[in-house]
Design an enzyme around this catalytic site. Structure first.
Site, PDB file in Angstrom:
ATOM      1  N   THR A  39      37.239   3.832  66.695  1.00 21.10           N
ATOM      2  CA  THR A  39      36.022   4.046  65.919  1.00 21.10           C
ATOM      3  C   THR A  39      35.380   5.397  66.217  1.00 21.10           C
ATOM      4  OG1 THR A  39      35.631   1.672  65.808  1.00 21.10           O
ATOM      5  CG2 THR A  39      33.734   3.079  65.395  1.00 21.10           C
ATOM      6  N   THR A  76      37.853   0.607  71.216  1.00 18.61           N
ATOM      7  CA  THR A  76      37.262  -0.198  72.289  1.00 18.61           C
ATOM      8  C   THR A  76      37.945  -1.537  72.502  1.00 18.61           C
ATOM      9  OG1 THR A  76      35.599  -1.174  70.817  1.00 18.61           O
ATOM     10  CG2 THR A  76      35.000   0.868  71.985  1.00 18.61           C
ATOM     11  N   ASP A  77      38.639  -2.069  71.497  1.00 14.37           N
ATOM     12  CA  ASP A  77      39.209  -3.417  71.646  1.00 14.37           C
ATOM     13  C   ASP A  77      40.207  -3.523  72.788  1.00 14.37           C
ATOM     14  OD1 ASP A  77      37.633  -4.429  69.640  1.00 14.37           O
ATOM     15  OD2 ASP A  77      39.182  -4.360  68.108  1.00 14.37           O
ATOM     16  N   LYS A 102      35.472  -5.307  78.552  1.00 14.37           N
ATOM     17  CA  LYS A 102      34.628  -5.373  77.362  1.00 14.37           C
ATOM     18  C   LYS A 102      34.122  -6.806  77.236  1.00 14.37           C
ATOM     19  CE  LYS A 102      34.491  -4.437  72.423  1.00 14.37           C
ATOM     20  NZ  LYS A 102      35.229  -4.008  71.238  1.00 14.37           N
TER      21      LYS A 102
END
Length: 192
Positions: free
Chosen positions: A18, A93-94, A171
């Site tokens: 992203t 980020t995943d 996360k």
């Protein structure tokens, strides 16, 4: 061609995610596609730093595999051997925490910092944290730190980021700006 020939300073390597994405207004989808030129346009404050950038690949992080980890480790090693004082890796980020942990084990005895950075919200959203995360990651990559780390928002406000060890970060939420936490240890430091 997605590369700059400048050496030294801070290398910014693009892997997608992203933070390096654009919105596709026809479909509303976000897709990774930032070039070095686009990076400078997206983050004009980078002009005050001695940075150079190149795209290693452009993937959504869920599409990464061990093959991509090897490509990334080779690119990081090449940058450090080429004189870069630090490396920033733009990543989705995943799965960023998995890649950061893998790089921590693949790249031993680092003479320079390797800092992963991402964004929970795309740049077209007013609540995007991408610029603050990027600038703090570049600053962190210029510090005296010989390990892999992750730099992400520490709170839901725009006050500071935390730098987490690559082997200790997780996360904790799919969309919160403060989704990343150090597990079993404190963050290395706060940066603003």
């Amino acid at each position: 061609n997605g590369e700059e020939e400048v050496k030294g300073g801070i290398a910014i390597l693009g892997c997608g995610g992203t933070i390096a994405s654009k919105i596709e207004y026809k479909t509303g989808a976000v897709y990774p596609s930032i070039t070095p030129r686009e990076l400078r346009l997206a983050f004009p404050a980078l002009e005050r730093w001695n940075v150079h950038s190149r795209r290693i690949f452009s993937l959504l992080s869920e599409d990464m595999s061990a093959y991509h980890w090897r490509l990334l480790a080779d690119a990081i090693e090449e940058e450090i051997k080429g004189g870069s004082e630090g490396v920033v890796v733009m990543h989705g980020t995943d799965t960023m925490t998995y890649t950061a942990a893998a790089m921590s084990y693949m790249l031993q005895n680092l003479p320079a910092p390797v800092v992963f950075v991402g964004a929970q919200r795309s740049a077209d959203r007013p609540s995007s944290e991408n610029e603050m995360n990027m600038l703090n990651a570049v600053f962190s990559a210029s510090q005296d730190l010989g390990e892999v780390a992750v730099c992400m928002h520490a709170t839901t406000s725009d006050d500071y980021c935390h730098l987490h060890r690559g082997t200790r970060v997780r996360k904790m939420h799919t969309s919160r700006r403060d989704a990343f936490r150090s597990i079993g240890s404190s963050p290395l430091f706060a940066v603003d």
